[in-house]
Design an enzyme around this catalytic site. Structure first.
Site, PDB file in Angstrom:
ATOM      1  N   ASP A  93       0.862  -1.180   0.000  1.00 15.05           N
ATOM      2  CA  ASP A  93       0.000   0.000   0.000  1.00 15.05           C
ATOM      3  C   ASP A  93       0.897   1.229   0.000  1.00 15.05           C
ATOM      4  O   ASP A  93       2.131   1.127   0.027  1.00 15.05           O
ATOM      5  CB  ASP A  93      -0.971  -0.037   1.180  1.00 15.05           C
ATOM      6  CG  ASP A  93      -0.255  -0.022   2.516  1.00 15.05           C
ATOM      7  OD1 ASP A  93       0.973   0.179   2.550  1.00 15.05           O
ATOM      8  OD2 ASP A  93      -0.918  -0.229   3.542  1.00 15.05           O
ATOM      9  N   ASP A 268      -7.475  -7.892   0.098  1.00 17.21           N
ATOM     10  CA  ASP A 268      -6.516  -8.100   1.185  1.00 17.21           C
ATOM     11  C   ASP A 268      -7.242  -7.804   2.472  1.00 17.21           C
ATOM     12  O   ASP A 268      -8.167  -6.995   2.502  1.00 17.21           O
ATOM     13  CB  ASP A 268      -5.331  -7.148   1.066  1.00 17.21           C
ATOM     14  CG  ASP A 268      -5.656  -5.783   1.636  1.00 17.21           C
ATOM     15  OD1 ASP A 268      -5.326  -5.525   2.816  1.00 17.21           O
ATOM     16  OD2 ASP A 268      -6.282  -4.959   0.921  1.00 17.21           O
TER      17      ASP A 268
END
Lengths: 377, 377
Positions: A93, A268
């Site tokens: 991320d 996720d």
């Protein structure tokens, strides 16, 4: 400039999609669930178990890794894949989400965000350019743009105020990513909270910029499931069908099943490992609380039909004992069992799409969860 | 009545002994190190790793297991071997040591000891007869007599006062054990603190009663190593050479090497797992503190010549990062690495005795520890 495409759409069944994403560190079968290895480790699992469970790709958190051990250090040690020994595809991320939720004294400007580390108070700056630089240092196969996420419920004006700079940051991230070697990918992140019009604007803005893939961000942050699914339905028609779609931070097995049914390819979530550490087991009978006294004398396994050894080979009584006693092995086994369940769910989804039986699979799977656990003994 | 013998002495090299102990759940190669699975689980390790590391036998703690999940419950679930899935030889202590160190409001009489659980304050009684009954319910391959251990340093009179009832308890344990099926074993435990005369009296008393094997208890409780070794030297000549000798709660790799050199066959200790949880690695270079900043950028493994994958495949930088970040995987890896080191040390000892090269092995091993870690990089 056209962005190269590394995603292959292998088939569809309704809106559900079967695909393959080719990264510099290997292929990813989609729909894919990415276990979260926040600090370069999966909590409670060995890397071999992550792989054996069927995960093709895992996620690392830029915010955590930039603080400790540091992106430059990981680069010097050969990148995140080599550092961790995972040696497979990794997505990171951008750090934005955790800056918002963990960092101290953060200040957001058009330029980026400054904050102090939650560990030692050290000062950091994260701009779109630095977010990309860090992810390149980490050697992420898939980098994410820096974005600003708003916690729901929020005012329309606040959601809008966060979305517009996110689009400008998306553009700066794309520019910063231009020097990345071929094969590496950058995903844009759509925002817009629970406001359909803003969701569509955000998605269209990203598509106009052009990315290797598209994420749907800012969901699973407290809103009801139907709101989340409605937002997916708003943006999916706008996203190019030849690019992967990633629903960030999601979710429960049911969330994933429903999102796949609406055309999402990647997920996720920390839930399988976090809930595992708290004594919860994900199974085809639904989520079981292994702390519950009903298991105390039960010699039966969690699921005798499972193909995953730990799900089949340990008694409920033993797992209950480990959880109640706070033994590490309890958290280890349940984390592993849950990651394996998530992966087997994905495998089932992929097989069903390939066979054109996704609707039946979805009904059967939901019926299993709804039926609940086997009767106590 | 003669006590059957399940120990075979395969060879000697000086006082060091190579042997084989046959239990109802399999064979144990001696000298043997028994990893400690206090509550029916090895902290931070999967059972397959314990086995892969080369452990033939593990230890369970009667005190902990009688409180949670309870001996009758484990019996109903098929015994400790089946309950845990270890399915191999298991030794249990008698509970006496932990009653002394953990339980509350304990009261020792000739009859036994009453105490309150450290978990919920529930009242329990542990007599020699109940200690054997519990260990039979657990299905321990090797049961230990109930004894009373005195923490050193202690007054001669106090050591004596604990030793004499221990001998009477030994006799009661032996009687209680008479109904155990063939193949199961009961070890007596010698006491006597750091007083040679009492050590000899205790050992002789046990030999007169007659047991399957003999433990040396009440050591490694704070006394210097040379005192411990001196006490071993006092009792070994008294113990029958055809029976196994077990030094309880010991110890460091060096303690074990020195005890083997004096004729000891079996060991147990929480050190490899406990120190592993605190960032320490046992290696042929000695014990390394992985928290130390010298490892932060070091891409080298703990020991590139090790045959154990985790010792060889993870960088010092990664393990350092995991330890510093408090990641579970750090504790898991170091616990596993340490258990594997202890087992490889035992394997080396056994091979050296078989080859008649134990003295050289001992010198070489100690020299490696003394040399210390490889230079930092």
């Amino acid at each position: 400039m056209t962005v190269p495409n590394h995603f292959e759409l292998l088939g569809t069944d309704g809106a559900a999609r079967l695909g393959r994403l080719t990264t510099p560190h290997g292929e990813v079968r989609t729909p894919a669930f990415m276990p979260v290895g926040t600090l370069g480790a999966m909590k409670g699992l060995h890397w071999r178990e992550v792989r054996d469970a069927g995960a093709d790709i895992v996620l690392g958190n830029t915010y955590h890794l930039m603080l400790r051990p540091g992106a430059e250090r990981i680069a010097a040690l050969g990148g995140l894949q080599k550092f961790t020994t995972w040696n497979g595809p990794m997505l990171t991320d951008s750090g934005g989400f955790q800056v918002m939720s963990l960092a101290q004294l953060r200040k957001v400007t058009e330029q980026g965000v400054t904050f102090r580390s939650h560990i030692d108070g050290a000062k950091f700056e994260l701009t779109p350019e630095r977010a990309i630089e860090i992810q390149r240092l980490l050697n992420s196969d898939i980098a994410m743009q820096l974005d600003e996420c708003v916690r729901l419920p929020a005012e329309h004006a606040d959601i809008d105020r966060a979305m517009q700079p996110s689009l400008r940051w998306a553009e700066r991230c794309k520019r910063a990513f231009e020097t990345a070697p071929d094969g590496y990918m950058l995903f844009g992140i759509g925002q817009g909270g629970d406001v359909p019009a803003l969701r569509r604007l955000s998605a269209q803005g990203l598509v106009d910029i052009g990315f290797h893939g598209y994420a749907i961000g800012g969901l699973a942050v407290g809103e009801p499931q139907d709101v989340m699914l409605a937002m997916i339905e708003e943006v999916v028609p706008i996203l190019p069908s030849d690019r992967p779609r990633y629903l960030m931070g999601v979710g429960t097995p049911d969330d994933m099943l429903e999102a796949v049914a609406r055309g999402v390819d990647m997920f996720d979530c920390v839930m399988p490992t976090r809930n595992g550490r708290h004594g919860m087991a994900f199974t085809r009978h639904g989520q079981l609380n292994m702390r519950n006294a009903r298991h105390i004398d039960d010699p039966r396994p969690l699921d005798e039909e499972s193909t995953w050894p730990s799900t089949r080979d340990y008694s409920r009584a033993y797992i209950h004992h480990l959880v109640r006693s706070g033994e590490t092995l309890g958290a280890m086994l349940l984390s592993e069992i849950n990651i394996a369940y998530y992966q087997s769910l994905m495998q089932g989804i992929r097989a069903a799409i390939a066979n054109g039986t996704f609707a039946e699979f979805r009904e059967r799977t939901r019926a299993g969860w709804a039926q609940g656990d086997i009767p106590p003994r």
